[in-house]
Design a protein around this motif. Structure first.
Motif, PDB file in Angstrom:
ATOM      1  N   PRO A   4       0.472  -1.386  -0.342  1.00  0.00           N
ATOM      2  CA  PRO A   4      -0.078  -0.346  -0.337  1.00  0.00           C
ATOM      3  C   PRO A   4       0.579   1.161   0.337  1.00  0.00           C
ATOM      4  N   THR A   5       0.539   2.023  -0.344  1.00  0.00           N
ATOM      5  CA  THR A   5       1.403   3.654  -0.561  1.00  0.00           C
ATOM      6  C   THR A   5      -0.346   4.624   0.621  1.00  0.00           C
ATOM      7  N   ASN A   6       1.057   6.126   0.488  1.00  0.00           N
ATOM      8  CA  ASN A   6       0.050   6.523   0.960  1.00  0.00           C
ATOM      9  C   ASN A   6      -0.251   8.349   0.327  1.00  0.00           C
ATOM     10  N   GLU A   7      -0.776   7.602  -1.525  1.00  0.00           N
ATOM     11  CA  GLU A   7      -1.486   8.501  -2.400  1.00  0.00           C
ATOM     12  C   GLU A   7      -2.819   9.039  -1.941  1.00  0.00           C
ATOM     13  N   LEU A   9      -3.675  10.188   0.628  1.00  0.00           N
ATOM     14  CA  LEU A   9      -3.995  10.670   2.168  1.00  0.00           C
ATOM     15  C   LEU A   9      -3.512  11.844   2.500  1.00  0.00           C
ATOM     16  N   SER A  10      -4.333  12.473   3.162  1.00  0.00           N
ATOM     17  CA  SER A  10      -3.436  13.616   3.182  1.00  0.00           C
ATOM     18  C   SER A  10      -3.340  13.925   5.119  1.00  0.00           C
ATOM     19  N   SER A  11      -1.986  14.949   5.235  1.00  0.00           N
ATOM     20  CA  SER A  11      -2.023  15.201   6.630  1.00  0.00           C
ATOM     21  C   SER A  11      -2.705  15.707   6.994  1.00  0.00           C
ATOM     22  N   SER A  13      -6.572  16.084   9.165  1.00  0.00           N
ATOM     23  CA  SER A  13      -7.576  15.043   9.340  1.00  0.00           C
ATOM     24  C   SER A  13      -9.199  16.036   8.197  1.00  0.00           C
TER      25      SER A  13
END
Length: 93
Positions: A4-7, A9-11, A13
């Motif tokens: 899995p990647t962090n694509e 996702l934002s920092s 919330s």
């Protein structure tokens, strides 16, 4: 198989949904009402029942006992009304 990647996702919330905010307000009001009930039982009613059923001589005068119980019951009512006002205000949003 890929990792899995962090694509995507934002920092930051995401904001709470309206339903989540309503449930948090309900849980908060329920907790505060529980505190009010505990105060009414422990500070308002328990000393009176203890004085009537278990104690032969009171360490304080009757009027002091009744005054303490009355104050605890009134503070309990005030806490309950504050929780109710909080919940009404939060649910109007």
């Amino acid at each position: 198989m890929t990792l899995p990647t962090n694509e995507g996702l934002s920092s930051i919330s995401p904001r709470r949904s309206e339903e989540t905010t309503r449930e948090v307000a309900k849980f908060t009001a329920t907790y505060v009402n529980g505190v009010a009930i505990g105060l009414a039982l422990v500070g308002g009613l328990a000393p009176l029942f203890n004085a009537v059923y278990f104690t032969k001589e009171l360490p304080i005068a009757w009027w002091q006992l009744v005054l303490i119980s009355f104050i605890c019951l009134m503070v309990s009512v005030a806490i309950h009304l504050a929780a109710r006002r909080y919940l009404e205000r939060e649910l109007e949003k």
